[in-house]
Design a protein around this motif. Structure first.
Motif, PDB file in Angstrom:
ATOM      1  N   CYS A  57      -1.480   1.970 -13.949  1.00  0.00           N
ATOM      2  CA  CYS A  57      -0.903   2.494 -12.703  1.00  0.00           C
ATOM      3  C   CYS A  57       0.323   3.344 -13.014  1.00  0.00           C
ATOM      4  O   CYS A  57       1.154   2.981 -13.858  1.00  0.00           O
ATOM      5  N   ILE A  80      -9.934   3.335  -5.922  1.00  0.00           N
ATOM      6  CA  ILE A  80      -8.743   2.548  -5.595  1.00  0.00           C
ATOM      7  C   ILE A  80      -7.776   3.305  -4.684  1.00  0.00           C
ATOM      8  O   ILE A  80      -7.314   2.746  -3.674  1.00  0.00           O
ATOM      9  N   SER A 108     -11.581  -0.153   4.247  1.00  0.00           N
ATOM     10  CA  SER A 108     -11.146  -0.343   2.868  1.00  0.00           C
ATOM     11  C   SER A 108     -12.092  -1.293   2.141  1.00  0.00           C
ATOM     12  O   SER A 108     -12.489  -1.048   0.992  1.00  0.00           O
ATOM     13  N   ALA A 138       0.822  -1.210   0.000  1.00  0.00           N
ATOM     14  CA  ALA A 138       0.000   0.000   0.000  1.00  0.00           C
ATOM     15  C   ALA A 138       0.856   1.259   0.000  1.00  0.00           C
ATOM     16  O   ALA A 138       0.479   2.290  -0.576  1.00  0.00           O
ATOM     17  N   CYS A 164       1.658   3.184  -3.299  1.00  0.00           N
ATOM     18  CA  CYS A 164       0.651   3.953  -4.033  1.00  0.00           C
ATOM     19  C   CYS A 164       0.892   5.444  -3.879  1.00  0.00           C
ATOM     20  O   CYS A 164       1.170   5.935  -2.779  1.00  0.00           O
ATOM     21  N   LEU A 198      -4.079  -6.283  -3.000  1.00  0.00           N
ATOM     22  CA  LEU A 198      -4.524  -5.406  -1.917  1.00  0.00           C
ATOM     23  C   LEU A 198      -6.041  -5.452  -1.773  1.00  0.00           C
ATOM     24  O   LEU A 198      -6.580  -5.422  -0.656  1.00  0.00           O
ATOM     25  N   GLN A 199      -6.737  -5.526  -2.888  1.00  0.00           N
ATOM     26  CA  GLN A 199      -8.197  -5.631  -2.837  1.00  0.00           C
ATOM     27  C   GLN A 199      -8.602  -6.932  -2.155  1.00  0.00           C
ATOM     28  O   GLN A 199      -9.535  -6.959  -1.344  1.00  0.00           O
ATOM     29  N   VAL A 207       1.505  -0.921  -8.571  1.00  0.00           N
ATOM     30  CA  VAL A 207       0.997  -1.254  -7.248  1.00  0.00           C
ATOM     31  C   VAL A 207       0.157  -2.523  -7.390  1.00  0.00           C
ATOM     32  O   VAL A 207      -0.595  -2.672  -8.362  1.00  0.00           O
ATOM     33  N   ILE A 212      -2.659  -3.861  -6.963  1.00  0.00           N
ATOM     34  CA  ILE A 212      -4.026  -3.471  -6.628  1.00  0.00           C
ATOM     35  C   ILE A 212      -4.897  -4.691  -6.367  1.00  0.00           C
ATOM     36  O   ILE A 212      -5.678  -4.731  -5.400  1.00  0.00           O
ATOM     37  N   ILE A 234      -6.778   1.878  -0.850  1.00  0.00           N
ATOM     38  CA  ILE A 234      -5.383   1.585  -0.524  1.00  0.00           C
ATOM     39  C   ILE A 234      -4.903   2.477   0.626  1.00  0.00           C
ATOM     40  O   ILE A 234      -4.178   2.021   1.528  1.00  0.00           O
ATOM     41  N   ARG A 235      -5.314   3.725   0.644  1.00  0.00           N
ATOM     42  CA  ARG A 235      -4.951   4.610   1.757  1.00  0.00           C
ATOM     43  C   ARG A 235      -5.526   4.070   3.073  1.00  0.00           C
ATOM     44  O   ARG A 235      -4.886   4.148   4.125  1.00  0.00           O
TER      45      ARG A 235
END
Length: 443
Positions: free
Chosen positions: A104, A61, A76, A40, A43, A119-120, A114, A116, A65-66
């Protein structure tokens, strides 16, 4: 009998249980808490982020991620589920390499985007593991909606409608809901029964009744559904499979790739699933890759994907092509099936070379083959009364069909790409349009 003769043909148990368990383990293992924070942190949290534009479901997104970066994975997940209730499945199966991650800024600048998708998955898995459901159902409206097809489009539509207080009856032809997610995606992408776990979690919204073993033309009619409900959504997918049109196509060993994948997905003991020693797959999409890779993982000695055009035009992404090659699958291009040879069963597949205009050059090759999988695309099983566009149900706006009170989305509807994430977006948007129409009728 020689060892080569003994191993010839289609048989189960080419590999032991331990090898098969390792082969079909999770393709992308979940990120640990530390790994997620590190990923994360890469990003840039771009304003007007190109990754959001590239996402068919418009997930924010940078925000999700934040939220991971600041130690709030459940928040999230809520950000993701607001737009994509099947965000967990999409994190596993979406071709992120050609969608959000391809654009990205890190990918453009450094060649490494990243992560993504992973992370998702980290965020959505966190909420689902806690048993939480992020939405509550609105007061009942008294309106009922029929959703035909319990795949990604139907599930997304049903959930959004139920959330707004409508009562939904979801029908599906198969014994289990889930559609493509349950029956049509490689096992190594969604192991451990994830597809059904996600459906069970989604249904926690309430207001959705599932009836299996029913489809249009088999227990249901469009006219009957319209009479019984205030609205109808069709997410019936593409159930028909095209034939090669060759002599010998009925030989034992020639089958549809989607049937093979479905059988594998429902097989509890993979040591009991038969596979050929030499396998040929005809086609160039993700179904072809999924079938080919899984054939190799089951113990096939040689697996070849034959595609009629060149590599650049192959529908499966380059990442998927490389995945196949990394598992020992041979990819050949500019070839079409010419003939299937055998006696009591398939023995050889003859392929013809074609030029850029698809005209045969006159040159052919023969490959030994105990098993051939057709992955040449699927087609709509027509629904009486609906207009078609390019072989699919014609829709305008958010899935409105030519018949009043009937919407459609996903693979069966015209427009868009045949992707899980696109189907989710179309089901969600149709649900909002149905909700608006039903709200107007109440007023």
């Amino acid at each position: 009998m020689t060892e080569a003769m003994r191993l010839d043909g289609i048989r189960a148990g080419r590999l032991g249980a331990e090898d098969l368990a390792a082969n079909f383990d999770d393709l992308h293992p979940a990120l640990s808490d530390h790994e997620a924070l590190v990923a994360a942190d890469r990003c840039y949290f771009c304003h007007d982020a190109p990754c959001v534009t590239a996402c068919p479901t418009d997930i924010d997104i940078p925000l999700f991620i934040r939220q991971i970066a600041t130690g709030m994975p459940e928040a999230s997940a809520k950000t993701i589920f607001d737009q994509n209730i099947l965000g967990g499945m999409c994190a596993r199966v979406c071709p992120t390499e050609t969608l959000c991650e391809e654009v990205c800024v890190r990918e453009v600048a450094e060649g490494k985007p990243v992560e993504i998708g992973r992370l998702q998955r980290y965020a959505t898995d966190s909420m689902m593991a806690a048993g939480e459901h992020p939405f509550t159902r609105a007061p009942a409206t008294g309106k009922t909606v029929a959703v035909v097809g319990a795949g990604p489009a139907g599930l997304a539509c049903a959930h959004r409608l139920a959330m707004h207080g409508h009562d939904v009856t979801m029908y599906d032809a198969r014994p289990k809901p889930g559609g493509l997610n349950e029956y049509g995606i490689a096992q190594y992408k969604t192991p451990d029964g994830y597809a059904q776990a996600e459906v069970d979690w989604l249904l926690k919204i309430g207001g959705i009744t599932v009836e299996t073993g029913k489809s249009i033309g088999d227990g249901l009619t469009l006219e009957g559904l319209r009479d019984a409900h205030d609205a109808v959504f069709l997410g019936i997918g593409l159930a028909g499979v095209g034939a090669l049109g060759l002599e010998g196509e009925n030989l034992t060993g020639a089958e549809n790739a989607v049937d093979f994948i479905a059988a594998l997905r429902q097989q509890d003991d993979l040591t009991q699933l038969p596979i050929g020693r030499h396998v040929v797959v005809i086609g160039g999409g993700m179904t072809a890759v999924d079938a080919a890779v899984q054939a190799k993982l089951l113990g096939a000695e040689t697996v070849t994907i034959a595609y009629r055009r060149d590599r650049a035009k192959m529908p499966a992404s380059r990442w998927e092509q490389d995945l196949a090659a990394s598992h020992g699958v041979r990819l050949v291009f500019g070839l079409i099936p010419h003939a299937l040879h055998g006696d009591d069963r398939l023995r050889e597949v003859e392929l013809a070379y074609v030029g850029p205009d698809m005209a045969p050059t006159g040159e052919t090759i023969r490959l030994p083959a105990d098993q051939l999988f057709r992955a040449i695309g699927q087609k709509l099983e027509a629904v009486d009364g609906l207009s078609l566009d390019g072989g699919k149900i014609a829709v305008t706006g958010a899935g409105r069909t030519s018949v009043t009170g009937v919407w459609a989305g996903g693979d069966c509807a015209s427009g868009g790409e045949d992707l899980t994430v696109t189907a989710v977006a179309e089901g969600r948007d149709a649900a909002m349009d149905i909700h608006a129409a039903l709200s107007e009728s109440r007023e």
